[in-house]
Design a protein around this motif. Structure first.
Motif, PDB file in Angstrom:
ATOM      1  N   LEU A 179      13.396 -40.962 -28.726  1.00  0.00           N
ATOM      2  CA  LEU A 179      12.580 -41.127 -29.935  1.00  0.00           C
ATOM      3  C   LEU A 179      13.463 -40.915 -31.151  1.00  0.00           C
ATOM      4  CD1 LEU A 179       9.501 -38.947 -28.865  1.00  0.00           C
ATOM      5  CD2 LEU A 179       9.820 -41.399 -28.516  1.00  0.00           C
ATOM      6  N   GLY A 180      13.331 -41.755 -32.153  1.00  0.00           N
ATOM      7  CA  GLY A 180      14.144 -41.624 -33.353  1.00  0.00           C
ATOM      8  C   GLY A 180      13.356 -41.959 -34.611  1.00  0.00           C
ATOM      9  N   LEU A 181      13.672 -41.247 -35.696  1.00  0.00           N
ATOM     10  CA  LEU A 181      12.979 -41.449 -36.972  1.00  0.00           C
ATOM     11  C   LEU A 181      13.905 -41.060 -38.111  1.00  0.00           C
ATOM     12  CD1 LEU A 181      10.264 -41.872 -38.594  1.00  0.00           C
ATOM     13  CD2 LEU A 181       9.882 -39.422 -38.271  1.00  0.00           C
ATOM     14  N   SER A 220      15.532 -28.370 -26.799  1.00  0.00           N
ATOM     15  CA  SER A 220      16.982 -28.306 -26.622  1.00  0.00           C
ATOM     16  C   SER A 220      17.624 -29.687 -26.594  1.00  0.00           C
ATOM     17  CB  SER A 220      17.318 -27.551 -25.338  1.00  0.00           C
ATOM     18  OG  SER A 220      16.771 -28.219 -24.211  1.00  0.00           O
ATOM     19  N   ASP A 221      16.804 -30.716 -26.332  1.00  0.00           N
ATOM     20  CA  ASP A 221      17.335 -32.080 -26.279  1.00  0.00           C
ATOM     21  C   ASP A 221      16.980 -32.886 -27.517  1.00  0.00           C
ATOM     22  OD1 ASP A 221      18.491 -31.741 -23.762  1.00  0.00           O
ATOM     23  OD2 ASP A 221      16.611 -32.222 -22.745  1.00  0.00           O
ATOM     24  N   SER A 222      16.623 -32.197 -28.604  1.00  0.00           N
ATOM     25  CA  SER A 222      16.258 -32.890 -29.836  1.00  0.00           C
ATOM     26  C   SER A 222      17.051 -32.319 -31.007  1.00  0.00           C
ATOM     27  CB  SER A 222      14.754 -32.756 -30.108  1.00  0.00           C
ATOM     28  OG  SER A 222      14.387 -31.391 -30.195  1.00  0.00           O
ATOM     29  N   THR A 223      17.241 -33.126 -32.013  1.00  0.00           N
ATOM     30  CA  THR A 223      18.015 -32.716 -33.186  1.00  0.00           C
ATOM     31  C   THR A 223      17.322 -33.195 -34.452  1.00  0.00           C
ATOM     32  OG1 THR A 223      19.377 -34.724 -33.158  1.00  0.00           O
ATOM     33  CG2 THR A 223      20.203 -32.811 -31.933  1.00  0.00           C
ATOM     34  N   ALA A 224      17.591 -32.486 -35.546  1.00  0.00           N
ATOM     35  CA  ALA A 224      17.142 -32.904 -36.873  1.00  0.00           C
ATOM     36  C   ALA A 224      18.248 -32.554 -37.848  1.00  0.00           C
ATOM     37  CB  ALA A 224      15.845 -32.188 -37.257  1.00  0.00           C
ATOM     38  N   ALA A 225      18.685 -33.520 -38.608  1.00  0.00           N
ATOM     39  CA  ALA A 225      19.785 -33.300 -39.546  1.00  0.00           C
ATOM     40  C   ALA A 225      19.656 -34.273 -40.698  1.00  0.00           C
ATOM     41  CB  ALA A 225      21.138 -33.480 -38.842  1.00  0.00           C
ATOM     42  N   ALA A 226      20.345 -33.934 -41.781  1.00  0.00           N
ATOM     43  CA  ALA A 226      20.368 -34.816 -42.936  1.00  0.00           C
ATOM     44  C   ALA A 226      21.441 -35.875 -42.729  1.00  0.00           C
ATOM     45  CB  ALA A 226      20.648 -34.012 -44.205  1.00  0.00           C
ATOM     46  N   PHE A 280       9.304 -42.095 -47.334  1.00  0.00           N
ATOM     47  CA  PHE A 280       9.101 -43.381 -46.684  1.00  0.00           C
ATOM     48  C   PHE A 280       9.939 -43.444 -45.412  1.00  0.00           C
ATOM     49  CE2 PHE A 280      12.508 -43.598 -49.746  1.00  0.00           C
ATOM     50  CZ  PHE A 280      13.536 -44.253 -49.081  1.00  0.00           C
ATOM     51  N   VAL A 281       9.446 -44.195 -44.451  1.00  0.00           N
ATOM     52  CA  VAL A 281      10.144 -44.361 -43.183  1.00  0.00           C
ATOM     53  C   VAL A 281      11.117 -45.523 -43.322  1.00  0.00           C
ATOM     54  CG1 VAL A 281       9.908 -44.882 -40.734  1.00  0.00           C
ATOM     55  CG2 VAL A 281       8.196 -43.465 -41.885  1.00  0.00           C
ATOM     56  N   SER A 282      12.384 -45.234 -43.192  1.00  0.00           N
ATOM     57  CA  SER A 282      13.380 -46.297 -43.273  1.00  0.00           C
ATOM     58  C   SER A 282      13.739 -46.846 -41.899  1.00  0.00           C
ATOM     59  CB  SER A 282      14.644 -45.784 -43.968  1.00  0.00           C
ATOM     60  OG  SER A 282      15.196 -44.676 -43.282  1.00  0.00           O
ATOM     61  N   GLU A 283      13.659 -46.011 -40.880  1.00  0.00           N
ATOM     62  CA  GLU A 283      13.914 -46.452 -39.504  1.00  0.00           C
ATOM     63  C   GLU A 283      13.064 -45.624 -38.551  1.00  0.00           C
ATOM     64  OE1 GLU A 283      18.079 -47.299 -38.233  1.00  0.00           O
ATOM     65  OE2 GLU A 283      18.592 -46.402 -40.164  1.00  0.00           O
ATOM     66  N   SER A 284      12.587 -46.250 -37.486  1.00  0.00           N
ATOM     67  CA  SER A 284      11.905 -45.507 -36.428  1.00  0.00           C
ATOM     68  C   SER A 284      11.986 -46.332 -35.153  1.00  0.00           C
ATOM     69  CB  SER A 284      10.435 -45.234 -36.786  1.00  0.00           C
ATOM     70  OG  SER A 284       9.709 -46.437 -36.914  1.00  0.00           O
ATOM     71  N   GLY A 285      11.932 -45.671 -34.024  1.00  0.00           N
ATOM     72  CA  GLY A 285      12.026 -46.413 -32.783  1.00  0.00           C
ATOM     73  C   GLY A 285      11.815 -45.538 -31.569  1.00  0.00           C
ATOM     74  N   GLU A 324      22.943 -39.870 -44.185  1.00  0.00           N
ATOM     75  CA  GLU A 324      23.394 -40.374 -45.475  1.00  0.00           C
ATOM     76  C   GLU A 324      22.241 -40.753 -46.384  1.00  0.00           C
ATOM     77  OE1 GLU A 324      26.107 -43.559 -44.900  1.00  0.00           O
ATOM     78  OE2 GLU A 324      27.649 -42.313 -43.951  1.00  0.00           O
ATOM     79  N   SER A 325      21.110 -41.153 -45.791  1.00  0.00           N
ATOM     80  CA  SER A 325      20.016 -41.651 -46.623  1.00  0.00           C
ATOM     81  C   SER A 325      18.681 -40.983 -46.340  1.00  0.00           C
ATOM     82  CB  SER A 325      19.864 -43.165 -46.407  1.00  0.00           C
ATOM     83  OG  SER A 325      19.618 -43.456 -45.034  1.00  0.00           O
ATOM     84  N   GLY A 326      18.666 -39.932 -45.536  1.00  0.00           N
ATOM     85  CA  GLY A 326      17.401 -39.278 -45.251  1.00  0.00           C
ATOM     86  C   GLY A 326      17.513 -38.288 -44.116  1.00  0.00           C
ATOM     87  N   ILE A 327      16.364 -37.788 -43.677  1.00  0.00           N
ATOM     88  CA  ILE A 327      16.296 -36.852 -42.570  1.00  0.00           C
ATOM     89  C   ILE A 327      16.241 -37.645 -41.260  1.00  0.00           C
ATOM     90  CG2 ILE A 327      15.049 -34.934 -41.542  1.00  0.00           C
ATOM     91  CD1 ILE A 327      16.180 -34.333 -44.285  1.00  0.00           C
ATOM     92  N   VAL A 328      17.198 -37.384 -40.388  1.00  0.00           N
ATOM     93  CA  VAL A 328      17.286 -38.104 -39.116  1.00  0.00           C
ATOM     94  C   VAL A 328      16.809 -37.176 -38.003  1.00  0.00           C
ATOM     95  CG1 VAL A 328      18.781 -39.312 -37.499  1.00  0.00           C
ATOM     96  CG2 VAL A 328      19.224 -39.464 -39.961  1.00  0.00           C
ATOM     97  N   ILE A 329      15.780 -37.607 -37.288  1.00  0.00           N
ATOM     98  CA  ILE A 329      15.201 -36.817 -36.207  1.00  0.00           C
ATOM     99  C   ILE A 329      15.355 -37.609 -34.919  1.00  0.00           C
ATOM    100  CG2 ILE A 329      13.147 -35.608 -35.388  1.00  0.00           C
ATOM    101  CD1 ILE A 329      12.122 -35.910 -38.354  1.00  0.00           C
ATOM    102  N   VAL A 330      15.959 -37.006 -33.913  1.00  0.00           N
ATOM    103  CA  VAL A 330      16.192 -37.683 -32.633  1.00  0.00           C
ATOM    104  C   VAL A 330      15.755 -36.755 -31.507  1.00  0.00           C
ATOM    105  CG1 VAL A 330      17.901 -38.689 -31.084  1.00  0.00           C
ATOM    106  CG2 VAL A 330      18.127 -39.022 -33.559  1.00  0.00           C
ATOM    107  N   ALA A 331      14.945 -37.287 -30.611  1.00  0.00           N
ATOM    108  CA  ALA A 331      14.540 -36.544 -29.408  1.00  0.00           C
ATOM    109  C   ALA A 331      15.010 -37.321 -28.196  1.00  0.00           C
ATOM    110  CB  ALA A 331      13.026 -36.364 -29.385  1.00  0.00           C
TER     111      ALA A 331
END
Length: 494
Positions: free
Chosen positions: A140-142, A88-94, A156-161, A96-103
């Motif tokens: 967490l972000g990717l 419930s505290d995480s999201t995944a969406a498209a 390819f991974v453009s951002e992660s952290g 501008e440049s890729g799939i953004v996943i945030v927890a």
């Protein structure tokens, strides 16, 4: 988290370059926000355990303490034992440049060993023990980008952290004066080490997608003579919080013969109809169905010898004595066989809300005279059929019915006879024998480019002009997934 991207790859990997034009797209698939959310929940609920354990390198530090001197401290055997992420505290969406996943709001539990020593006059003082660390408020972000490289989908991974908001250290043993020194000395180091380790594991898991794609099946088979070319066309398109893929989608002979395709209507328009209604949208241009028709025709699969039917009396010259008198006169009470050969690739046309096809064939009338098969006449039959389409499993299936037909006598060894006289009998034959035979094949269906282990659910069909659009939710079934898919979803060591 990286396994989420597996669901997005709705076609079963990619094919090498083929002879037909691969710059054209005839199938497009759109993963909606609902679909991305499903994939995110799947991974969080079933794959988070594979995140751990994670070992972190030892940390050493020296500090000078009044009245004590220089104290040498070491943290070793640092292990992330558990990571908890709330769906419930995480999201995944498209993006501008890729799939953004945030927890957000994730937590973790660590264990470690600590030790210290220092020299006091002529004596070395040392101590050691264990500690537990509780991490709270972890973010967490990717962001994973995708692009088309020679028909293959490159990820390819453009951002992660990873960012840790707070951690609490509980020590077992040790002098009381040492606790605050330890916390002050190592808290920031532990934070940084955990953030770095988790970021590396997230990136490592995402990068496994490329090798996984190469191990997936390279084609979607229709039968022994044809397969679907699922080569990607152009880069994925990220818009409206969804991601759209375009693939070639035409059927190709298993011998990789050139397609004789004259239907160049591209599936360029987005099929993303409603953000919340379905997880997945797949649009198939009528050229996909025509390519399947063409490959099967070129492979010689559209011939049928009819010599045994439930109404066997139909295949006797006696039944035809009033319709074709000369046939009965020359071959009285003889059995017959019909050799039906489609003469050109059936043309499928999709209109608004309807689908149909025109089938041209030759019906050769043979008389079984003793041990001989004697051709006596050939009739050209042009039939138009219409039907309905549906989804069963991961296939598009159809059911047809006869609309109309025309007859023309091509040649005859028994003299001329009028087509109007036999039209009623031919209609019965087409409706009661040929159409059920055709439907038995249509029930086998055309496969949709879905990875094994994922199944369409609650699907429905829309038919705008020249396209069939499938809207569906998706379920994951581990028991039918390929081993490499099960391994990636459940036990990828990221």
């Amino acid at each position: 988290m990286a396994s989420l991207l597996l669901f997005l790859l709705v076609s079963a990997s990619l094919l090498p370059q083929l002879s037909n034009s691969e710059s054209d797209s005839y199938i497009s698939a759109t993963i909606s926000t609902k679909g991305l959310s499903f994939a995110k929940d799947l991974i969080i609920s079933q794959a988070v355990d594979s995140f751990v354990p994670i070992r972190i390198p030892d940390i050493k530090k020296s500090v000078r303490i009044p009245l004590v001197g220089e104290v040498h401290m070491t943290v070793s055997n640092v292990t992330i034992e558990a990571v908890n992420v709330s769906a419930s505290d995480s999201t995944a969406a498209a993006g501008e440049s890729g799939i953004v996943i945030v927890a957000s709001g994730a937590s973790a539990k660590l264990s470690l060993k600590w030790s210290y020593w220092y020299d006091s006059w002529f004596v070395t003082v040392s101590d050691e023990g264990i500690a537990s660390v509780q991490v709270e408020g972890m973010e967490l972000g990717l962001t994973v980008g995708m692009k088309n490289e020679n028909g293959a989908l490159k990820t390819f991974v453009s951002e992660s952290g990873c960012y840790i908001n707070d951690l609490d250290i509980t020590m077992d043993g040790g002098a009381s004066w040492f606790y605050q020194i330890f916390v002050d000395g190592f808290q920031d180091h532990i934070k940084a080490s955990v953030e770095s380790a988790i970021t590396a594991k997230i990136t490592e898991g995402a990068e496994k997608l490329d090798s996984l794609l190469q191990s997936l099946p390279k084609e979607v088979n229709l039968d022994d003579v044809a397969f679907m070319n699922v080569t990607f066309v152009n880069d994925p398109l990220f818009k409206n919080s969804a991601v759209e893929f375009n693939i070639n989608g035409l059927f190709v002979s298993s011998e990789r013969a050139d397609l004789h395709n004259d239907h160049k209507i591209l599936a360029e328009n987005s099929v993303f109809l409603s953000e919340g209604s379905k997880m997945l949208w797949i649009s198939l241009d009528e050229a996909v169905f025509n390519s399947a028709s063409d490959v099967l025709f070129q492979a010689g699969m559209m011939h049928w010898v009819v010599n045994t039917i439930p109404e066997q009396f139909f295949l006797n010259t006696k039944t035809w004595r009033f319709l074709i008198p000369k046939l009965y006169k020359k071959y009285p009470n003889e059995d017959m066989a019909l050799n039906i050969s489609v003469t050109s690739s059936p043309l499928v046309k999709i209109g608004v809300g309807n689908i149909g096809a025109t089938v041209n064939s030759d019906m050769l009338i043979n008389v079984l005279d003793g041990n001989q098969t004697v051709p006596v006449a050939c009739i050209a039959v042009e039939a138009t059929v219409s039907g309905s389409v549906g989804v069963e499993g991961n296939k598009i299936v159809a059911k047809s019915e006869l609309d109309d037909f025309s007859l023309a006598l091509k040649w005859s060894n028994i003299g001329n006879f009028h087509m109007s006289l036999i039209r009623g009998a031919v209609r019965i034959f087409l409706k009661s024998i040929c159409i059920p035979y055709l439907n038995s094949y249509l029930r086998h269906g055309i496969p949709l480019p879905i990875i094994h282990g994922f199944t369409l659910e609650d699907a429905y069909i829309l038919m705008p002009n020249s396209r069939v659009i499938v809207g569906a939710d998706v379920t994951y079934n581990r028991s039918i997934a390929a081993p490499e898919i099960r391994s990636f979803v459940y036990s990828s060591n990221y």
